[in-house]
Design an enzyme around this catalytic site. Structure first.
Site, PDB file in Angstrom:
ATOM      1  N   ASP A 168       0.865  -1.168   0.000  1.00  0.00           N
ATOM      2  CA  ASP A 168       0.000   0.000   0.000  1.00  0.00           C
ATOM      3  C   ASP A 168       0.910   1.229   0.000  1.00  0.00           C
ATOM      4  O   ASP A 168       2.145   1.122   0.102  1.00  0.00           O
ATOM      5  CB  ASP A 168      -0.968  -0.013   1.183  1.00  0.00           C
ATOM      6  CG  ASP A 168      -2.191   0.853   0.895  1.00  0.00           C
ATOM      7  OD1 ASP A 168      -2.143   1.673  -0.048  1.00  0.00           O
ATOM      8  OD2 ASP A 168      -3.202   0.737   1.604  1.00  0.00           O
TER       9      ASP A 168
HETATM   10  C1  BGC Z   1      -4.898   3.359   0.029  1.00  0.00           C
HETATM   11  C2  BGC Z   1      -5.130   2.338  -1.055  1.00  0.00           C
HETATM   12  C3  BGC Z   1      -4.937   2.959  -2.404  1.00  0.00           C
HETATM   13  C4  BGC Z   1      -3.568   3.587  -2.477  1.00  0.00           C
HETATM   14  C5  BGC Z   1      -3.265   4.225  -3.812  1.00  0.00           C
HETATM   15  C6  BGC Z   1      -3.608   4.147  -0.167  1.00  0.00           C
HETATM   16  O1  BGC Z   1      -3.511   5.220   0.693  1.00  0.00           O
HETATM   17  O2  BGC Z   1      -4.891   2.712   1.277  1.00  0.00           O
HETATM   18  O3  BGC Z   1      -6.407   1.781  -0.926  1.00  0.00           O
HETATM   19  O4  BGC Z   1      -5.117   1.992  -3.402  1.00  0.00           O
HETATM   20  O5  BGC Z   1      -3.471   4.599  -1.487  1.00  0.00           O
HETATM   21  O6  BGC Z   1      -3.985   5.374  -3.992  1.00  0.00           O
END
Ligand code: BGC
Length: 728
Positions: A287
């Site tokens: 993530d």
């Molecule tokens: C979130 C994810 C997301 C990623 C990319 C993160 O902060 O937890 O769900 O896919 O950002 O934007």
């Protein structure tokens, strides 16, 4: 063995135009062969670049806004692409294809969560439709909009089982039940990916956030999660296993620390279970900046150690963390990370790029936006899904549908806030493209009733200046419809609330409007279940419209008028108060079922999982089994007939539960194992069936993921019907 062409390329002996077609560029060869050929051509530095993801374009994720887009090397593995048009992507891709030695295309990802530009209802709402076909279609539509706009890979579906409405991200998943999440996960993976990832209208799916993120303590985001191995296997892993079986191309690891080992560097979940036990051959991405976040989480002393822990645990790609690009090289040279592990990770990245057809078609056709986005059929699909997602929670005295009222007062903060109806993660959706509640109700009732609008109350704060005039409006009407609820930013990532009641001012407003003495309908728009104990008794009817996306107020207007017969049922329990959390249907039995209850509120929830009313009535027949006892290897069929005893057509969802009252590892009171939705015309009967395979439906896993089936008595249940099944 290295091919001659590649050897020569690596040694710089031969320039590309002279060497003929390297094998990896030969589209007629199997993907595995092409991957191996390319891998053999790559230097360590080139390989490591493939394991990094940076961003391109203007970020709209407020949580990540501080991140600065670094200078992007053309040999980068992947980029998060924030633009809606493919031009910028194509420009960047051209650099990758033309200015790098091997011409490896870049993989462009984006959060297409519930629509790209045609935003449809949030996932929690989608699950209330119990219509997996419609969700599959919606994902397929979103995939086409995204791919044709330059996105190859969506960070969706989010399949985190969530049982705490305080957690803002409950809006992004399919509710509190593992089976429901698994079923909608499968549908969405099929919708996004279709049967051919290389199609110009499909994208790679990403199962996230692996795993247990929904168990966040007290609903706070990004925090510690205490999850036993048994609970991991019972509750949090099943949707992922289903997604892997459905062929999901990628998985995203989660932010949470799982009982002392963060998911980002969790060798058990990433390598042993996902890649080992389940044989997942796809790519695992972290993530956002989760690799360096191993430092505040207390797992790594510095960024280098963070990179080592994550890559060795099985995490393939570092999303914007800049740990892999900075440290993998020295870690490999020092022998702290093996070259085999790097090759394994790169192999996964390259395989996806080949499967997506990026080597053959690296660029996206530059088609005008009005030919690929928000097409009329896309809007229509979003509207159908929103209609089916709406849940009629209460309808005292059959107040709904509204019929024959001369004057309708429509009040509350949602009336003029179309943008809020997009929900969190609204992709490229635009507030001005959402049908406002005001327009929808004017159109719906304009010919038959006078509709008086007045917001009267803010979402929060203490401005009560609109209360008095709103009350006057309410007094002029025959019925009052209150549109209350949440702003879109109150749920989603970093959108936790400590109390999930309506804000104080909204509750006060409802109390105040009651003074008009008119029948009251409460329409809720929220990204989570709400605790309605204080306001529920004040309202004759309650409708949960969720955050429907671009259809905005139109679907709920149809429900209010009766044009749409509501068929949604809750995918998540509505507690009475916040203090009742966690409250979910598939809990384990207490040692003293009649004791240990709350003294101040009933211990039952306000609205149970599966609750949802219709404008027609359904009568259930007897639940029958084709046989009452089976061996573990045999199968049987359960069936129940449902008659529409009302006067209008309606759709009914039958939820099939099982229970095992005595097991060597105790089981929840009820576990959903199958559901089916059917339209039943007025006066007609339909039969619903559940084909039971004991090995699949009555077996459980232990804390190591070993499946077992015990002989003994099981129960098959639908509503209050329950029959015994003996497995011997
Ligand atoms: C979130 C994810 C997301 C990623 C990319 C993160 O902060 O937890 O769900 O896919 O950002 O934007």
């Amino acid at each position: 063995m290295k091919t001659l062409a590649c050897l020569m390329l690596c040694c710089g002996l031969m320039s590309w135009p002279l060497c003929g077609q390297p094998r990896y560029k030969d589209a007629s060869l199997p993907v595995e062969e092409r991957v191996e050929d390319l891998l053999e051509c790559m230097t360590l530095e080139e390989k490591i670049l493939q394991l990094n993801q940076y961003t391109l374009g203007a970020s709209d994720n407020a949580n990540n806004i501080e991140e600065v887009t670094a200078r992007i090397p053309a040999g980068i593995g992947s980029l998060i692409y924030y633009e809606e048009n493919p031009e910028l992507r194509n420009g960047m891709q051209r650099r990758a294809m033309e200015q790098t030695r091997l011409g490896i295309p870049i993989l462009f990802g984006y959060d297409v969560i519930h629509g790209f530009r045609t935003v449809y209802p949030i996932s929690l709402a989608q699950a209330c439709s119990w219509n997996t076909d419609l969700v599959r279609e919606a994902c397929d539509m979103a995939a086409a909009e995204a791919r044709r706009s330059g996105v190859d890979w969506t960070f969706s579906p989010m399949i985190d089982v969530a049982r705490d409405g305080r957690w803002g991200r409950i809006s992004e998943g399919y509710g509190e039940d593992p089976y429901t999440n698994a079923a909608f996960c499968t549908a969405s993976v099929e919708g996004y990916q279709g049967s051919d990832l290389s199609s110009s209208t499909q994208v790679a799916a990403c199962l996230k956030h692996y795993v247990g993120y929904g168990a966040s303590e007290a609903g706070r985001d990004y925090v510690y999660t205490e999850i036993s191995r048994q609970t991991l296997w019972d509750t949090y892993l099943p949707p992922y296993e289903a997604g892997v079986r459905a062929g999901a191309a990628t998985v995203m690891s989660s932010f949470n620390d799982i009982s002392g080992t963060p998911a980002t560097c969790n060798a058990y979940t990433l390598s042993k279970v996902l890649k080992g036990q389940w044989g997942f051959g796809g790519l695992v991405v972290s993530d956002w900046a989760a690799v360096p976040q191993l430092i505040p989480q207390g797992a790594a002393a510095d960024r280098k150690e963070a990179a080592r822990l994550a890559v060795n645990a099985g995490l393939d790609m570092d999303m914007v963390g800049h740990c892999y690009d900075n440290y993998l090289d020295s870690l490999v040279r020092e022998g702290a990370v093996s070259e085999e592990r790097i090759d394994d990770a790169v192999r996964r990245v390259l395989t996806l790029k080949f499967r997506l057809g990026l080597f053959e078609r690296p660029y996206t056709g530059e088609v005008p936006a009005d030919q690929r986005l928000l097409l009329p059929q896309n809007r229509e699909l979003a509207e159908r899904l929103a209609e089916e997602s709406i849940v009629l929670l209460k309808n005292e005295g059959g107040l709904l549908p509204l019929q024959g009222q001369r004057t309708i007062a429509v009040l509350g903060p949602i009336v003029d806030a179309p943008g809020e109806l997009l929900g969190s993660w609204s992709g490229h959706g635009r507030g001005e493209e959402v049908c406002p509640v005001r327009d929808a109700l004017t159109e719906e009732f304009g010919g038959t009733s006078q509709v008086l609008f007045h917001a009267g109350c803010p979402f929060d704060g203490d401005d009560r200046s609109g209360f008095a005039s709103a009350l006057e409006t309410a007094r002029e009407a025959d019925v009052v419809v209150l549109f209350m609820g949440e702003r879109r930013g109150w749920s989603g990532e970093n959108g936790s609330r400590s109390c999930i009641e309506l804000p104080e001012i909204q509750e006060e407003f409802i109390v105040e409007m009651q003074k008009a003495g008119k029948p009251m309908v409460l329409v809720l728009s929220s990204g989570r279940p709400l605790a309605l104990q204080r306001v529920e008794p004040l309202c004759d009817a309650i409708v949960e419209m969720w955050q429907p996306g671009v259809p905005g107020g139109r679907p709920v207007a149809g429900v209010l008028s009766g044009r749409v017969n509501p068929s949604g049922k809750l995918s998540v329990t509505f507690p009475r108060t916040t203090g009742q959390i966690p409250v979910y249907y598939n809990r384990r039995q207490s040692s003293r079922p009649r004791q240990g209850l709350y003294q101040d509120i009933p211990s039952t929830p306000l609205y149970e999982f599966g609750h949802g009313l219709s404008y027609t009535s359904f009568e259930y027949g007897d639940l029958k089994l084709s046989r009452e006892s089976v061996t573990g290897g045999e199968t049987l069929t359960a069936e129940i007939s449902v008659t529409n005893t009302g006067e209008r057509d309606g759709a009914e969802t039958v939820h099939w539960f099982i229970s095992d009252p005595a097991c060597r590892i105790t089981r929840p009171l009820r576990e959903l194992k199958h559901f089916e939705k059917q339209v039943i015309p007025a006066g007609e009967t339909r039969v619903f069936r559940f084909g039971i395979d004991p090995a699949r439906d009555l077996s459980f896993v232990d804390s190591d993921g070993n499946r077992f089936l015990e002989p003994g008595d099981y129960y098959i249940m639908v509503k209050d019907r329950k029959v015994r099944l003996q497995v011997y």
